[in-house]
Motif scaffolding. Structure first.
Motif, PDB file in Angstrom:
ATOM      1  N   PHE A  74      15.684   2.945   2.973  1.00 36.84           N
ATOM      2  CA  PHE A  74      14.288   3.251   3.283  1.00 36.84           C
ATOM      3  C   PHE A  74      13.809   2.511   4.534  1.00 36.84           C
ATOM      4  N   SER A  75      14.701   2.332   5.500  1.00 34.92           N
ATOM      5  CA  SER A  75      14.330   1.633   6.734  1.00 34.92           C
ATOM      6  C   SER A  75      13.317   2.400   7.558  1.00 34.92           C
ATOM      7  N   HIS A  76      13.182   3.717   7.293  1.00 37.57           N
ATOM      8  CA  HIS A  76      12.252   4.546   8.068  1.00 37.57           C
ATOM      9  C   HIS A  76      10.814   4.423   7.576  1.00 37.57           C
ATOM     10  N   TRP A  77      10.566   3.502   6.613  1.00 39.20           N
ATOM     11  CA  TRP A  77       9.199   3.232   6.162  1.00 39.20           C
ATOM     12  C   TRP A  77       8.876   1.766   6.427  1.00 39.20           C
ATOM     13  N   PRO A  78       7.611   1.447   6.665  1.00 41.37           N
ATOM     14  CA  PRO A  78       7.242   0.042   6.889  1.00 41.37           C
ATOM     15  C   PRO A  78       7.432  -0.789   5.626  1.00 41.37           C
ATOM     16  N   ALA A  79       7.351  -2.083   5.775  1.00 42.93           N
ATOM     17  CA  ALA A  79       7.451  -2.994   4.640  1.00 42.93           C
ATOM     18  C   ALA A  79       6.399  -4.087   4.787  1.00 42.93           C
ATOM     19  N   ILE A  80       5.935  -4.579   3.650  1.00 40.02           N
ATOM     20  CA  ILE A  80       4.957  -5.662   3.610  1.00 40.02           C
ATOM     21  C   ILE A  80       5.712  -6.951   3.328  1.00 40.02           C
ATOM     22  N   VAL A  81       5.591  -7.928   4.211  1.00 43.07           N
ATOM     23  CA  VAL A  81       6.385  -9.148   4.096  1.00 43.07           C
ATOM     24  C   VAL A  81       5.503 -10.372   3.873  1.00 43.07           C
ATOM     25  N   MET A 195      -1.325  -2.650   2.368  1.00 43.92           N
ATOM     26  CA  MET A 195      -1.174  -1.372   1.680  1.00 43.92           C
ATOM     27  C   MET A 195      -2.207  -0.369   2.187  1.00 43.92           C
ATOM     28  N   ALA A 196      -3.445  -0.804   2.316  1.00 43.75           N
ATOM     29  CA  ALA A 196      -4.517   0.075   2.785  1.00 43.75           C
ATOM     30  C   ALA A 196      -4.235   0.566   4.208  1.00 43.75           C
ATOM     31  N   THR A 197      -3.694  -0.309   5.048  1.00 43.54           N
ATOM     32  CA  THR A 197      -3.355   0.066   6.417  1.00 43.54           C
ATOM     33  C   THR A 197      -2.278   1.148   6.435  1.00 43.54           C
ATOM     34  N   ILE A 198      -1.271   0.983   5.595  1.00 45.32           N
ATOM     35  CA  ILE A 198      -0.161   1.940   5.548  1.00 45.32           C
ATOM     36  C   ILE A 198      -0.622   3.284   4.991  1.00 45.32           C
ATOM     37  N   ILE A 199      -1.432   3.251   3.950  1.00 45.87           N
ATOM     38  CA  ILE A 199      -1.949   4.500   3.367  1.00 45.87           C
ATOM     39  C   ILE A 199      -2.787   5.256   4.392  1.00 45.87           C
ATOM     40  N   ASP A 200      -3.593   4.531   5.142  1.00 47.87           N
ATOM     41  CA  ASP A 200      -4.438   5.159   6.151  1.00 47.87           C
ATOM     42  C   ASP A 200      -3.596   5.833   7.230  1.00 47.87           C
ATOM     43  N   GLU A 201      -2.442   5.253   7.537  1.00 43.94           N
ATOM     44  CA  GLU A 201      -1.580   5.819   8.580  1.00 43.94           C
ATOM     45  C   GLU A 201      -0.798   7.035   8.088  1.00 43.94           C
ATOM     46  N   PHE A 202      -0.246   6.969   6.863  1.00 47.37           N
ATOM     47  CA  PHE A 202       0.676   8.011   6.408  1.00 47.37           C
ATOM     48  C   PHE A 202       0.056   9.044   5.464  1.00 47.37           C
ATOM     49  N   GLN A 206       0.189  10.971  -3.280  1.00 47.31           N
ATOM     50  CA  GLN A 206      -0.085  10.077  -4.404  1.00 47.31           C
ATOM     51  C   GLN A 206       0.460   8.692  -4.077  1.00 47.31           C
ATOM     52  N   THR A 207      -0.118   7.683  -4.699  1.00 54.95           N
ATOM     53  CA  THR A 207       0.376   6.315  -4.505  1.00 54.95           C
ATOM     54  C   THR A 207       0.659   5.657  -5.845  1.00 54.95           C
ATOM     55  N   MET A 208       1.663   4.804  -5.825  1.00 58.72           N
ATOM     56  CA  MET A 208       2.089   4.081  -7.022  1.00 58.72           C
ATOM     57  C   MET A 208       2.465   2.672  -6.583  1.00 58.72           C
ATOM     58  N   ALA A 209       2.127   1.685  -7.385  1.00 58.20           N
ATOM     59  CA  ALA A 209       2.499   0.309  -7.071  1.00 58.20           C
ATOM     60  C   ALA A 209       3.080  -0.351  -8.309  1.00 58.20           C
ATOM     61  N   LEU A 210       4.119  -1.160  -8.104  1.00 65.03           N
ATOM     62  CA  LEU A 210       4.767  -1.860  -9.210  1.00 65.03           C
ATOM     63  C   LEU A 210       4.881  -3.341  -8.878  1.00 65.03           C
ATOM     64  N   GLY A 211       4.567  -4.203  -9.859  1.00 64.24           N
ATOM     65  CA  GLY A 211       4.664  -5.635  -9.652  1.00 64.24           C
ATOM     66  C   GLY A 211       4.610  -6.373 -10.969  1.00 64.24           C
ATOM     67  N   LEU A 220      -1.741  -3.439  -7.413  1.00 67.56           N
ATOM     68  CA  LEU A 220      -1.707  -2.566  -8.588  1.00 67.56           C
ATOM     69  C   LEU A 220      -3.030  -1.828  -8.764  1.00 67.56           C
ATOM     70  N   GLN A 221      -4.124  -2.527  -8.485  1.00 65.47           N
ATOM     71  CA  GLN A 221      -5.446  -1.935  -8.663  1.00 65.47           C
ATOM     72  C   GLN A 221      -5.807  -0.967  -7.534  1.00 65.47           C
ATOM     73  N   THR A 222      -5.164  -1.100  -6.382  1.00 64.18           N
ATOM     74  CA  THR A 222      -5.442  -0.228  -5.244  1.00 64.18           C
ATOM     75  C   THR A 222      -4.737   1.120  -5.376  1.00 64.18           C
ATOM     76  N   ALA A 223      -3.571   1.134  -6.017  1.00 71.61           N
ATOM     77  CA  ALA A 223      -2.770   2.353  -6.119  1.00 71.61           C
ATOM     78  C   ALA A 223      -3.370   3.353  -7.102  1.00 71.61           C
ATOM     79  N   GLY A 224      -2.994   4.618  -6.933  1.00 73.49           N
ATOM     80  CA  GLY A 224      -3.408   5.638  -7.896  1.00 73.49           C
ATOM     81  C   GLY A 224      -2.868   5.339  -9.279  1.00 73.49           C
ATOM     82  N   LEU A 225      -1.642   4.810  -9.340  1.00 75.16           N
ATOM     83  CA  LEU A 225      -1.049   4.361 -10.595  1.00 75.16           C
ATOM     84  C   LEU A 225      -0.442   2.990 -10.374  1.00 75.16           C
TER      85      LEU A 225
END
Length: 280
Positions: A74-81, A195-202, A206-211, A220-225
């Protein structure tokens, strides 16, 4: 684990993905003890099959994320570090030293010694010490020490001392956040901010977050699920708003096994919705 071929192309990046998955790593997609992701292979393959995006969101450094992101395909997607303190662009292969980290270490060293004494950051440790406390091999621990935006560390003092330490840093403009294992210092940006920056760009469908840790809650609270992945190695997260309605769920199984089940259920539902739309 063999690297997964990167099947990305320019055309794929110009279309909004039907699903964008933001995922924590340690204790979530990666096993808490072995740091392996094999148990999530089925779900990762399913995500690639439907053209979903996977955004790694971790306290790990860019130097750690780059080879893992490539290995996962998944190198073609950004990552949060670094816990949201920095953003790794799609296909970026190097992030060098930054002024942010230098300034952070300078401010940390201005904290009075009697207040700072309970905290040892990665910048205070040798590679061997980082390897010992993380369980990482020496090469991996070297990558973990290549900080650009934040400073994780261990607190060995009292709870009262930790509160005083955090309050002192806050007066300097430095925030401290509890992760799965470490107290991480930064200038305040979070996983949810990036996350908000990436969603705004792409603009994903639907969005999903796991942690699994407190520093994942905003994501987790920002994602659709949102999916709280079980981690028997730490106290469970308290009940979160959204659990009553099913917008935030919990896995029964830990780490990549729980991750695999949760993601597969969403991908299957996505496929069903697509079929319903076609035949509706």
């Amino acid at each position: 684990m063999q690297p997964v071929p990167d099947r990305s192309n320019v055309a794929a990046m110009t279309q909004a993905p039907p699903l964008m998955v933001f995922t924590d790593l340690d204790g979530t997609l990666l096993d808490h003890d072995s740091y392996r992701w094999d148990a999530a292979t089925h779900a990762l393959d399913a995500l690639r099959a439907v053209g979903a995006a996977v955004v790694l969101a971790s306290s790990k450094t860019a130097a750690e994320i780059i080879p893992l992101r490539e290995e996962l395909g998944f190198s073609h997607w950004p990552a949060i570090v670094e816990n949201g303190a920095g953003l790794l662009a799609a296909s970026e292969t190097h992030v060098g030293p930054t002024a942010d980290y230098e300034r952070l270490r300078t401010l940390l060293n201005k904290v009075p010694m009697g207040v700072r004494t309970g905290f040892r950051g990665f910048g205070d440790m040798t590679v061997a010490e980082v390897a010992q406390i993380t369980g990482l091999a020496t090469d991996a621990a070297t990558l973990a020490k290549q900080r650009a935006f934040s400073e994780p560390g261990l607190w060995a003092g009292s709870d009262e001392g930790r509160r005083h330490f955090i309050a002192t840093l806050a007066e300097m403009g430095v925030s401290a956040r509890e992760g799965g294992r470490f107290l991480t210092l930064s200038f305040g940006q979070t996983k949810a901010d990036q996350m908000a920056t990436i969603i705004d760009e792409f603009r994903p469908g639907q969005t999903m977050a796991l942690g699994d840790a407190p520093n994942d809650v905003e994501m987790l609270q920002t994602a659709g699920l949102g999916v709280i992945v079980a981690n028997p190695h730490r106290p469970p997260l308290p009940p979160l708003p959204g659990e009553g309605t099913g917008r935030i769920i919990r896995t029964d199984r830990p780490g990549p096994i729980g991750w695999n089940s949760a993601v597969l259920s969403v991908v299957e539902r996505l496929g069903k919705d697509r079929k319903d739309n076609i035949h509706g």
